[in-house]
Design a protein around this motif. Sequence first.
Motif, mmCIF file in Angstrom:
data_model
loop_
_atom_site.group_PDB
_atom_site.id
_atom_site.type_symbol
_atom_site.label_atom_id
_atom_site.label_comp_id
_atom_site.label_asym_id
_atom_site.label_seq_id
_atom_site.Cartn_x
_atom_site.Cartn_y
_atom_site.Cartn_z
ATOM 1 N N LEU A 22 -6.755 -1.974 -7.722
ATOM 2 C CA LEU A 22 -5.536 -1.246 -8.068
ATOM 3 C C LEU A 22 -4.672 -2.057 -9.040
ATOM 4 N N ALA A 23 -4.689 -3.378 -8.887
ATOM 5 C CA ALA A 23 -3.950 -4.234 -9.820
ATOM 6 C C ALA A 23 -4.570 -4.214 -11.212
ATOM 7 N N LEU A 24 -5.887 -4.018 -11.268
ATOM 8 C CA LEU A 24 -6.612 -4.066 -12.544
ATOM 9 C C LEU A 24 -6.870 -2.688 -13.138
ATOM 10 N N GLU A 25 -6.561 -1.646 -12.421
ATOM 11 C CA GLU A 25 -7.001 -0.298 -12.785
ATOM 12 C C GLU A 25 -6.597 0.064 -14.212
ATOM 13 N N GLY A 26 -7.568 0.585 -14.954
ATOM 14 C CA GLY A 26 -7.333 0.961 -16.341
ATOM 15 C C GLY A 26 -7.522 -0.175 -17.320
ATOM 16 N N GLU A 27 -7.833 -1.363 -16.803
ATOM 17 C CA GLU A 27 -7.965 -2.541 -17.658
ATOM 18 C C GLU A 27 -9.377 -3.118 -17.620
ATOM 19 N N THR A 28 -10.317 -2.424 -17.007
ATOM 20 C CA THR A 28 -11.694 -2.917 -16.905
ATOM 21 C C THR A 28 -12.661 -1.837 -17.377
ATOM 22 N N THR A 29 -13.917 -2.232 -17.527
ATOM 23 C CA THR A 29 -14.967 -1.258 -17.846
ATOM 24 C C THR A 29 -15.809 -0.926 -16.627
ATOM 25 N N ALA A 30 -15.350 -1.356 -15.444
ATOM 26 C CA ALA A 30 -16.059 -1.063 -14.201
ATOM 27 C C ALA A 30 -15.890 0.410 -13.827
ATOM 28 N N ALA A 31 -16.717 0.867 -12.912
ATOM 29 C CA ALA A 31 -16.609 2.245 -12.419
ATOM 30 C C ALA A 31 -15.470 2.303 -11.398
ATOM 31 N N GLU A 32 -14.251 2.222 -11.898
ATOM 32 C CA GLU A 32 -13.086 2.019 -11.029
ATOM 33 C C GLU A 32 -12.919 3.130 -9.998
#
Length: 261
Positions: free
Chosen positions: A199-209
Amino acid sequence: GAPHPRLLMNPARLQRVRAKAAAGGEAQAAYDALLKKYAEGYLRTFNAERPFEKVLNFEPTGEVNSHQRSAQLEGHLTPAVIPIEILAAAYQITGDARYGQHAAKALVNAARALDADNAVLNSGFYYTRTFYVRALAFGYDWLWPLLSPEERREVKTTLLGFVLQIHADSLTASWGRRPLHRVWNWDPGLVSCAGVGLLALEGETTAAEKAILFDLRRHLRDYLTLGIDADGAGHEGPGYIAYGIGAGPEFAECLREQGRG
């Protein structure tokens, strides 16, 4: 992603906390302890330059079995990460940059020193990493304004490594791969710290969030519905549930605030 901070420290909550801090009673006493006993104390005693010095040089004390050794390692790690959360929270609540700057320095140095593939950490309880992951998550979010772009990338890389590791292991490890396995106290703590981290990183990674968050939320839901009965009795007792659920309350509250159930 959404602007930081995005975990718990929203304007409405901060307003309520600050109001309680001056209202007397237990809430004000807790606030005073947060600042005067802990935050101010950590400014004097917490080594932000080398927060993991004792952890990385860990040697067990006395003749111990493997379980006792792992417990000793956890006893070294928790004092190295809890101050980051305390100082970061104090910074958000008060706006005092002294707290935030000390925490930010420790956070970055920690992220540089210990990642998800660390031999010392891997030699202890797998659960022990939850304390560190939680501190990385809240530190990344609450200390965002005080971190340079390079420092943000370093913390994000370390945090994401743990999130992806925990999620992958939750699908195969004995503590999480089936719903009834999830009533063991390791599961909610591990998936919740990973959930807060994502949740802290959401929208900032290329993972399948979205997919990962779905899985982590389901794990916590299964623990709360299968491991705790309708009367609120947990089969592990209050001591173990308090330890094992870890960041579960914070993960659940973040999901609730964001309308995710």
